[in-house]
Design a protein around this motif. Structure first.
Motif, short mmCIF file in Angstrom:
data_model
loop_
_atom_site.label_atom_id
_atom_site.label_comp_id
_atom_site.label_asym_id
_atom_site.label_seq_id
_atom_site.Cartn_x
_atom_site.Cartn_y
_atom_site.Cartn_z
N ALA A 112 0.83 -1.20 0.00
CA ALA A 112 0.00 0.00 0.00
C ALA A 112 0.87 1.25 0.00
N LEU A 113 1.94 1.24 0.80
CA LEU A 113 2.84 2.39 0.84
C LEU A 113 3.54 2.59 -0.50
N LEU A 114 3.92 1.49 -1.16
CA LEU A 114 4.54 1.60 -2.48
C LEU A 114 3.58 2.20 -3.49
N PHE A 115 2.33 1.68 -3.50
CA PHE A 115 1.32 2.22 -4.42
C PHE A 115 1.10 3.71 -4.18
N ALA A 116 0.98 4.09 -2.91
CA ALA A 116 0.72 5.48 -2.56
C ALA A 116 1.88 6.38 -2.97
N ARG A 117 3.11 5.84 -2.88
CA ARG A 117 4.29 6.62 -3.24
C ARG A 117 4.35 6.81 -4.76
N GLU A 118 4.00 5.76 -5.50
CA GLU A 118 4.07 5.82 -6.97
C GLU A 118 3.00 6.74 -7.53
N THR A 119 1.77 6.60 -7.05
CA THR A 119 0.65 7.42 -7.51
C THR A 119 -0.21 7.79 -6.31
N PRO A 129 -3.04 8.58 -4.04
CA PRO A 129 -4.49 8.50 -4.28
C PRO A 129 -5.21 9.75 -3.79
N ASP A 130 -6.48 9.85 -4.13
CA ASP A 130 -7.32 10.95 -3.63
C ASP A 130 -7.89 10.61 -2.26
N ILE A 131 -8.01 9.30 -1.98
CA ILE A 131 -8.52 8.86 -0.68
C ILE A 131 -8.05 7.43 -0.43
N VAL A 132 -7.86 7.09 0.85
CA VAL A 132 -7.42 5.74 1.24
C VAL A 132 -8.47 5.12 2.15
N ARG A 169 3.33 10.96 7.40
CA ARG A 169 4.68 11.50 7.48
C ARG A 169 5.24 11.85 6.11
N ALA A 170 4.78 11.17 5.06
CA ALA A 170 5.32 11.38 3.71
C ALA A 170 4.71 12.64 3.09
N PRO A 171 5.53 13.54 2.54
CA PRO A 171 5.02 14.81 1.99
C PRO A 171 3.93 14.62 0.93
N ASP A 172 4.07 13.60 0.06
CA ASP A 172 3.12 13.42 -1.04
C ASP A 172 1.76 12.92 -0.57
N THR A 173 1.70 12.30 0.60
CA THR A 173 0.43 11.74 1.07
C THR A 173 -0.02 12.32 2.41
N ALA A 174 0.68 13.34 2.89
CA ALA A 174 0.37 13.90 4.21
C ALA A 174 -1.06 14.41 4.31
#
Length: 230
Positions: free
Chosen positions: A39-46, A48-51, A71-76
């Protein structure tokens, strides 16, 4: 409505299939994994709008996945709704403290979950949610200021419209009279709590006209909820 990308993290294959069906029917792009690390890999690659994140999944726990996404800037700022069989208050608080935006305890209605997801998206991603609020056969056009049930226009006064909008934005949530006063009338309004009962009766009469199912549930000693399960 713009298509929203959903990351579904759920290790119950049957439930994942059911949720994928319901959300794809609502034009979501659903990416599913039963594994927290993946899940973390998927979220890092693209991102999502919601989890939708189950508490107990393979690999990393849902709580740890939630913590790392925050914690990750792209998904914070990506909204996260946790799904779990754990219903204790301290577990709910822990999930919310970790960064979840909402918390749904199993078993739940897929229809209610769709409504909750849309409610969260309206708050944080307005462009994805469009101008319609829906629950069951009830539809509110927030721009045109119209309400329809089963395709028929329902005339509502301004207060009943605001009251219904609040319920539609939080389907299944139980609100006390005091919380409804704050949300619909405002913190400074000098209105007695029994006024809420009057407007609830008016709202019920309008949306349930013609013998339709009552969508407003009264919870004794607690308040009211938009909930078709009576």
């Amino acid at each position: 409505m713009t298509t929203a990308r959903m990351l579904l993290v759920e290790d119950d294959a049957a439930l994942a299939e059911l949720l994928t069906f319901h959300f794809e029917r609502e034009d979501f792009l659903v990416q599913h994994t039963p594994d927290g690390e993946e899940a973390l890999l998927f979220a890092r690659e693209t991102p999502p709008d919601i989890v939708l994140l189950d508490w107990m999944v393979e690999g990393l726990s849902g709580i740890e996945v939630c913590r790392r996404l925050r914690r990750a800037p792209d998904t914070a700022n990506v909204p996260i709704i946790m799904l779990t069989a754990r219903g204790e208050e301290e577990d709910r608080v822990r999930g919310l403290d970790t960064g979840a935006d909402d918390y749904v305890t199993k078993p739940f209605s897929p229809r209610e979950l769709v409504a909750r997801v849309n409610a969260v998206l309206r708050r944080v991603r307005p462009a994805l949610a469009g101008a319609e609020l829906r629950y069951d056969d009830l539809v509110m056009d927030t721009v045109g200021h119209k309400v329809r049930r089963d395709g028929q226009v329902i005339p509502l006064g301004p207060t009943e419209f605001r009251l219904l909008r609040h319920f539609l934005e939080h389907p299944g949530w139980v609100f006390s009279r005091e919380r409804l006063l704050d949300a619909v009338w405002g913190h400074d309004a000098e209105i007695e709590s029994r006024t809420v009962d009057v407007h609830i009766r008016r709202l019920r009469k309008a949306i349930n006209a013609g013998g339709r199912t009552d969508l407003i549930r009264t919870v004794r000693s607690a308040g009211y909820a938009l909930d078709s399960v009576q």
